[in-house]
Enzyme design. Structure first.
Site, PDB file in Angstrom:
ATOM      1  N   ASN A 133       0.844  -1.195   0.000  1.00  0.00           N
ATOM      2  CA  ASN A 133       0.000   0.000   0.000  1.00  0.00           C
ATOM      3  C   ASN A 133       0.879   1.244   0.000  1.00  0.00           C
ATOM      4  O   ASN A 133       2.104   1.144   0.023  1.00  0.00           O
ATOM      5  CB  ASN A 133      -0.979  -0.024   1.188  1.00  0.00           C
ATOM      6  CG  ASN A 133      -0.242  -0.058   2.513  1.00  0.00           C
ATOM      7  OD1 ASN A 133       0.499   0.860   2.845  1.00  0.00           O
ATOM      8  ND2 ASN A 133      -0.432  -1.144   3.265  1.00  0.00           N
TER       9      ASN A 133
ATOM     10  N   LYS B  28       8.059 -18.633  -8.930  1.00  0.00           N
ATOM     11  CA  LYS B  28       7.476 -17.545  -9.713  1.00  0.00           C
ATOM     12  C   LYS B  28       6.320 -18.059 -10.585  1.00  0.00           C
ATOM     13  O   LYS B  28       6.479 -19.063 -11.290  1.00  0.00           O
ATOM     14  CB  LYS B  28       8.571 -16.919 -10.587  1.00  0.00           C
ATOM     15  CG  LYS B  28       8.098 -15.658 -11.264  1.00  0.00           C
ATOM     16  CD  LYS B  28       9.158 -15.073 -12.176  1.00  0.00           C
ATOM     17  CE  LYS B  28       8.532 -13.970 -13.007  1.00  0.00           C
ATOM     18  NZ  LYS B  28       9.334 -13.642 -14.172  1.00  0.00           N
TER      19      LYS B  28
ATOM     20  N   ILE C 141      -3.508  -6.841  14.242  1.00  0.00           N
ATOM     21  CA  ILE C 141      -2.491  -6.715  15.294  1.00  0.00           C
ATOM     22  C   ILE C 141      -3.004  -5.819  16.417  1.00  0.00           C
ATOM     23  O   ILE C 141      -2.895  -6.150  17.606  1.00  0.00           O
ATOM     24  CB  ILE C 141      -1.171  -6.164  14.709  1.00  0.00           C
ATOM     25  CG1 ILE C 141      -0.719  -7.071  13.551  1.00  0.00           C
ATOM     26  CG2 ILE C 141      -0.092  -6.078  15.772  1.00  0.00           C
ATOM     27  CD1 ILE C 141       0.370  -6.484  12.682  1.00  0.00           C
TER      28      ILE C 141
ATOM     29  N   LYS D 251     -12.186  -2.517  18.029  1.00  0.00           N
ATOM     30  CA  LYS D 251     -10.843  -3.072  18.236  1.00  0.00           C
ATOM     31  C   LYS D 251     -10.478  -3.132  19.716  1.00  0.00           C
ATOM     32  O   LYS D 251      -9.615  -3.913  20.106  1.00  0.00           O
ATOM     33  CB  LYS D 251      -9.809  -2.248  17.459  1.00  0.00           C
ATOM     34  CG  LYS D 251     -10.120  -2.218  15.956  1.00  0.00           C
ATOM     35  CD  LYS D 251      -8.876  -2.241  15.115  1.00  0.00           C
ATOM     36  CE  LYS D 251      -9.230  -2.170  13.639  1.00  0.00           C
ATOM     37  NZ  LYS D 251      -8.119  -2.490  12.762  1.00  0.00           N
TER      38      LYS D 251
HETATM   39  N1  CTP Z   1      -4.288  -2.674  12.066  1.00  0.00           N
HETATM   40  C1  CTP Z   1      -3.562  -3.738  12.562  1.00  0.00           C
HETATM   41  N2  CTP Z   1      -3.621  -4.948  11.951  1.00  0.00           N
HETATM   42  C2  CTP Z   1      -4.361  -5.127  10.835  1.00  0.00           C
HETATM   43  C3  CTP Z   1      -5.095  -4.041  10.308  1.00  0.00           C
HETATM   44  C4  CTP Z   1      -5.027  -2.829  10.940  1.00  0.00           C
HETATM   45  O1  CTP Z   1      -2.882  -3.572  13.580  1.00  0.00           O
HETATM   46  N3  CTP Z   1      -4.378  -6.305  10.253  1.00  0.00           N
HETATM   47  C5  CTP Z   1      -4.264  -1.387  12.807  1.00  0.00           C
HETATM   48  C6  CTP Z   1      -3.565  -0.266  12.103  1.00  0.00           C
HETATM   49  O2  CTP Z   1      -2.203  -0.200  12.468  1.00  0.00           O
HETATM   50  C7  CTP Z   1      -4.346   0.937  12.633  1.00  0.00           C
HETATM   51  C8  CTP Z   1      -5.737   0.397  12.867  1.00  0.00           C
HETATM   52  O3  CTP Z   1      -5.584  -1.008  12.949  1.00  0.00           O
HETATM   53  O4  CTP Z   1      -3.844   1.354  13.891  1.00  0.00           O
HETATM   54  C9  CTP Z   1      -6.774   0.718  11.866  1.00  0.00           C
HETATM   55  O5  CTP Z   1      -6.404   0.497  10.555  1.00  0.00           O
HETATM   56  P1  CTP Z   1      -7.426   0.754   9.375  1.00  0.00           P
HETATM   57  O6  CTP Z   1      -6.791   0.306   8.120  1.00  0.00           O
HETATM   58  O7  CTP Z   1      -7.967   2.131   9.435  1.00  0.00           O
HETATM   59  O8  CTP Z   1      -8.625  -0.173   9.790  1.00  0.00           O
HETATM   60  P2  CTP Z   1      -9.084  -1.567   9.334  1.00  0.00           P
HETATM   61  O9  CTP Z   1      -8.966  -2.494  10.465  1.00  0.00           O
HETATM   62  O10 CTP Z   1      -8.392  -1.953   8.101  1.00  0.00           O
HETATM   63  O11 CTP Z   1     -10.633  -1.323   9.101  1.00  0.00           O
HETATM   64  P3  CTP Z   1     -11.409  -0.888   7.758  1.00  0.00           P
HETATM   65  O12 CTP Z   1     -10.690  -1.548   6.626  1.00  0.00           O
HETATM   66  O13 CTP Z   1     -12.760  -1.409   8.007  1.00  0.00           O
HETATM   67  O14 CTP Z   1     -11.362   0.596   7.725  1.00  0.00           O
END
Ligand code: CTP
Length: 400
Positions: free
Chosen positions: A208, A286, A306, A342
């Site tokens: 990303n 690959k 996480i 969360k």
């Molecule tokens: N995060 C994480 N582990 C993941 C996904 C997200 O620890 N597998 C944590 C990110 O570091 C951040 C928070 O969760 O602190 C939110 O991330 P965000 O991308 O906004 O949320 P998502 O859980 O992906 O929710 P959505 O896609 O529904 O917005």
């Protein structure tokens, strides 16, 4: 600044010893006084004369130098410092320290002291990864000795890997952190940062646009307040800050493992843009184009969350857990719901619609969501957001 800090600098015999010369200058520029001690082997790499000239002080070399004993005994020498810094710390000196040997001036000083000790290892990658060195390292850490580096890189011996000595700015940052009297001194804080890379096959991955800038700034701001920061980072665009413990990972699952290994901490800030999904079964080789034109189909599996895992872990949960929320719509509503879902204490929410320029940009406009509600912060640089967030964390931990 290191005004009037007294540093006993032990230089051991390794090719990286030349960096200690620059280190002496930089320490003195910051107001520290440096008393150098050279091992026999160190004299093969740097001369006592240049060390003495740069330090503006006598160089101590021999345990049985009677003049020295008359001037200052070795016990007194080691105790008259505020910090003993070993640069470079060779595999041999680390082994002697770990087993409590006292067979030369350097090892005797290190054994006879109750002054804090910081070692900066430098050695060949095989020597560093050898179980004996790793055992000695664990012993030294268990004895309360601070360790700076080593880092990964190309070495004088032509090999590549961990074992290369940290650069002078990193050593200085660690020394300054050691003396820092910030409000977070003695607090261990975890920060995750950067994107994750989820492999498709050995050469391709899903990623990303996170640059890691915000997480890096937060880690630096926490370290500047004296915190002992563990910085778990995915492959970011920006370099990791100095003065923090860096753990590099690639995928979400590796990040979770590194986070769990870093616990316990007093606060955890999850600034990483973790991939929500990974390719269910990444190919070991690959993926080749099919002659008939059949397109590969990727099947996804959900990654561990996480932030949610740590927020909901029960015993051992950090007292303060801070998450981020990247949203494109209804920022406050979505971020408030995310905080509840969360189970974290705070959410730093930001609007990542492309027109805001926040993702990958240098500025951020955040809304801090706590149990007290939503707090709008004005648009500012990511460094300013980090400084404000770090101050807020310090305030909160202090009142606990
Ligand atoms: N995060 C994480 N582990 C993941 C996904 C997200 O620890 N597998 C944590 C990110 O570091 C951040 C928070 O969760 O602190 C939110 O991330 P965000 O991308 O906004 O949320 P998502 O859980 O992906 O929710 P959505 O896609 O529904 O917005």
């Amino acid at each position: 600044m290191l005004t009037s800090k007294r540093i006993l600098l032990v230089i051991a015999g390794g090719i990286a010893a030349y960096k200690s010369l620059d280190l002496i200058r930089r320490l003195r520029e910051r107001g520290a006084s440096v008393t150098p001690v050279l091992t026999k082997a160190a004299e093969e790499f740097v001369t006592p004369l240049s060390v003495s000239a740069l330090a503006g002080a006598k160089v101590y070399r021999d345990l049985f130098d009677l003049t020295d004993e008359a001037e200052m005994g070795h016990i007194e020498l080691s105790r008259s410092a505020d910090l003993i810094l070993v640069v470079p710390a060779t595999a041999d000196l680390m082994a002697r320290m770990a087993t409590g040997r006292a067979d030369d001036l350097a090892s005797t000083l290190l054994l006879a002291t109750d002054t804090p000790v910081m070692v900066v290892p430098a050695m060949n990658v095989r020597m560093w990864t050898h179980p004996a060195t790793q055992r000695n390292l664990a012993t030294l850490k268990g004895d309360g000795i601070a360790v700076v580096g080593p880092v990964e890189g190309s070495m004088a011996c032509g090999e590549f890997g961990p074992g290369r000595m940290s650069e002078v700015p990193e050593i200085l940052a660690a020394v300054e952190d050691f003396f820092a009297e910030g409000p977070l001194k003695g607090r261990r804080i975890l920060v995750t940062s950067g994107p994750t890379h989820e492999p498709i096959d050995p050469v391709r991955y899903i990623a990303n646009r996170s640059s890691g800038a915000q997480g890096t700034a937060i880690a630096a701001a926490l370290a500047a307040l004296g915190a002992e920061v563990v910085f778990v980072t995915g492959p970011a665009d920006v370099p990791s800050p100095a003065g923090v413990q860096v753990v590099k990972v690639q995928s979400a699952r590796e990040m979770l493992e590194a986070v769990q290994a870093a616990l316990p901490v007093e606060a955890a800030v999850f600034a990483a843009a973790v991939a929500d999904w990974r390719v269910a079964s990444a190919s070991g080789s690959k993926i080749k184009k099919q002659p008939g034109g059949a397109l590969p189909v990727l099947e996804f599996a959900e990654n561990p969350d996480i932030l949610a895992t740590v927020s909901q872990m029960g015993p051992g949960r950090p007292p303060l857990v801070v998450g981020f929320a990247a949203e494109t719509d209804d920022v406050v509503v979505n971020a408030t719901a995310k905080r509840a879902r969360k189970g974290c204490d705070w959410i730093v929410a930001n609007d990542v619609r492309p027109e805001t320029g926040i993702m990958g940009g240098s500025e951020n406009a955040v809304i801090l969501i706590t149990d007290q509600g939503a707090e709008d912060w004005p648009r500012m640089t990511k460094e300013a957001v980090a400084t404000r967030l770090a101050a807020r964390i310090a305030e909160t931990l202090e009142t606990e």
